[in-house]
Enzyme design. Structure first.
Site, short mmCIF file in Angstrom:
data_model
loop_
_atom_site.label_atom_id
_atom_site.label_comp_id
_atom_site.label_asym_id
_atom_site.label_seq_id
_atom_site.Cartn_x
_atom_site.Cartn_y
_atom_site.Cartn_z
N GLU A 188 0.80 -1.23 0.00
CA GLU A 188 0.00 0.00 0.00
C GLU A 188 0.83 1.28 0.00
O GLU A 188 0.29 2.36 -0.18
CB GLU A 188 -1.02 0.01 1.15
CG GLU A 188 -0.45 0.00 2.55
CD GLU A 188 -0.41 -1.40 3.14
OE1 GLU A 188 -0.28 -2.38 2.37
OE2 GLU A 188 -0.49 -1.52 4.38
N ASN A 189 2.15 1.18 0.20
CA ASN A 189 2.97 2.38 0.08
C ASN A 189 3.24 2.75 -1.38
O ASN A 189 3.92 3.74 -1.63
CB ASN A 189 4.28 2.23 0.86
CG ASN A 189 5.08 1.03 0.47
OD1 ASN A 189 4.53 -0.04 0.24
ND2 ASN A 189 6.38 1.19 0.39
#
Lengths: 237, 215
Positions: free
Chosen positions: B47-48
């Protein structure tokens, strides 16, 4: 004289932009993609009662942590505290206000701020503490909570390369919050590892167009500390 | 008795399907990556801001600009892509991720999950957890059945601050596998871990459940 976005030093790039009680957005996820050269200049300027919008707040001895340690930050708007003991302690001791957001809500609030959208609805956080006191509305049979935009006086961001126009390229997962923060502040200052001549970046490969960038400076600190070094061993041949 | 952490990861890997885009949480879920069947194409999202996570780097390949959401150094694949946090969560919140496998502190019979904080004990923050449970099509919780002080972590009503309500589809514990009915009607026991009895599961579960195949 024609406008020139390129500044000679991190201190020069922040000159005239810092004041007490201001709101600063600062890029990065964990220690990746942090404006490592600009943050120490905010510390040196000594401005206080800052509201800082950043996914994390650095890590011991690194990044925004030094502004916490110097007691310059009054409020953090973040998604994750992690193992940052100082962050945790200042909050639990009541010396630091904290607004925790789901990470996607934080990102979208910043994106909305940059795009001129004052509020939006999301399913994230419905039925949790995050939605307390906020309007909840049903769309197509599902509940969504209203979240507001985020904007700031200043965004300090880190990119890989810039041309003199401020057209930016980011590198790998160091991109994270940097491109959206660049859009959501009154003034955006970017530090980069390389300033390349006009024409060196193919217009099709620009990640952030230069309209969002006011000041450009070459990074003087590129420590890029690794938080969680994880490797595999080569098998013997 | 029951499944080890690695066994649970292996069982969770059976929820993968060919062509799936998957987000794995921190802890046991990360181990699921070691059990992806070789004849299956599974793309891991971080998710980064990355799609197509590769394995951990060799020592001479470490790149501080290339980390996963657990801040571990990783590698890219020839088919990887990088993007901003807003794009990453648009993927998650827009329902484009097929499956997420997450750790949990408590899960209720109607699929509520608590996995981000214990008031007065830990302040880690929310991170991407609330977005994942709200936005991903199928949510699998992998957890110990019972806490260290002996209380069931599978309960009628969560006592910890919630991450999401009515979102968990499947629970994989060290003792068994439960499905959570989509209509909130409760748990169904699907499988027992080796050498675990139905009676043991009953004794250690804080919510009623039905048994698959039983009339």
């Amino acid at each position: 004289m024609m406008a020139n976005k390129v500044y000679s030093s991190p201190a020069a790039a922040l000159d005239g932009l810092l004041f007490d009680r201001m709101c600063i957005m600062s890029g990065g996820f964990g220690l990746s993609g942090n404006p490592e050269s600009l943050i120490p200049e905010i510390k040196a300027a000594g401005v206080v009662d800052l509201t800082v919008i950043s996914n994390n707040c650095g890590a011991e001895g690194f990044g925004l942590w030094m502004l916490l340690e110097n007691r310059q930050i009054a409020k953090m708007i973040s998604s994750y505290v992690g193992d940052n003991k100082l962050f945790e302690r200042l909050y639990l001791d009541g010396q630091l206000a904290l607004e925790l957001n789901p990470q996607g809500t934080l990102a979208e609030r910043i994106r909305a701020g940059g795009a001129g959208i004052p509020a939006f609805y999301t399913a994230t956080g419905v039925g949790t503490v995050v939605a307390e006191g906020k309007p909840v509305e049903e769309f197509d049979g599902r509940l969504y909570v209203r979240e507001h935009w985020l904007r700031a006086d200043l965004a300090t961001i880190k990119a890989w390369r810039s041309d003199p126009e401020g057209n930016l390229q980011f590198r790998k997962t160091a991109r994270n919050f940097n491109p959206i923060m660049a859009t959501a502040a009154r003034t955006t200052v970017v530090e980069v590892e390389e300033i390349v001549p006009a024409g060196a970046i193919d217009p099709d490969h620009v990640h952030t167009p230069g309209i969002y960038v006011d000041r450009i400076v070459l990074s003087t600190i590129n420590e890029k500390r690794v938080e969680n070094l994880t490797v595999r061993e080569r098998e013997a041949v | 008795m029951g499944w080890s952490r690695n066994d649970m990861a292996q069982r969770a890997a059976r929820e993968l399907r060919d062509g799936f885009y998957v987000n794995l949480g921190i802890g046991i879920p990360t181990l699921v990556a070691n059990h992806i069947p070789s004849d299956m194409k599974v793309t891991l999202q971080s998710e980064n801001g990355m799609l197509g996570m590769g394995p951990f780097p060799y020592p001479d390949e470490v790149d501080p600009d290339l980390i996963n959401a657990g801040k571990q150094t990783i590698t890219a694949l020839p088919t990887s892509s990088f993007f901003s946090s807003a794009d990453s969560f648009a993927m998650i919140r827009g329902g484009h991720i097929d499956l997420t496998i997450l750790g949990a502190m408590e899960v209720s019979a109607r699929g509520d999950i608590a996995n981000w904080t214990i008031p007065g004990k830990t302040l880690k923050g929310i991170g991407g957890a609330m977005d994942l449970v709200a936005g991903v099509r199928r949510v699998v919780a992998v957890m110990d059945h019972v806490s260290k002080d002996g209380r069931s972590k599978i309960v009628e009503q969560c006592s910890l601050p919630l991450t999401g309500t009515g979102v968990v589809d499947l629970i994989i514990s060290n003792l068994c596998v439960f499905s959570c009915a989509e209509d909130g009607s409760g748990l169904t026991l699907l499988e027992l871990a080796p050498d675990v009895t139905l009676e043991q599961v009953r004794q250690n579960t804080g919510a009623p459940f039905s048994v698959a195949g039983a009339a």
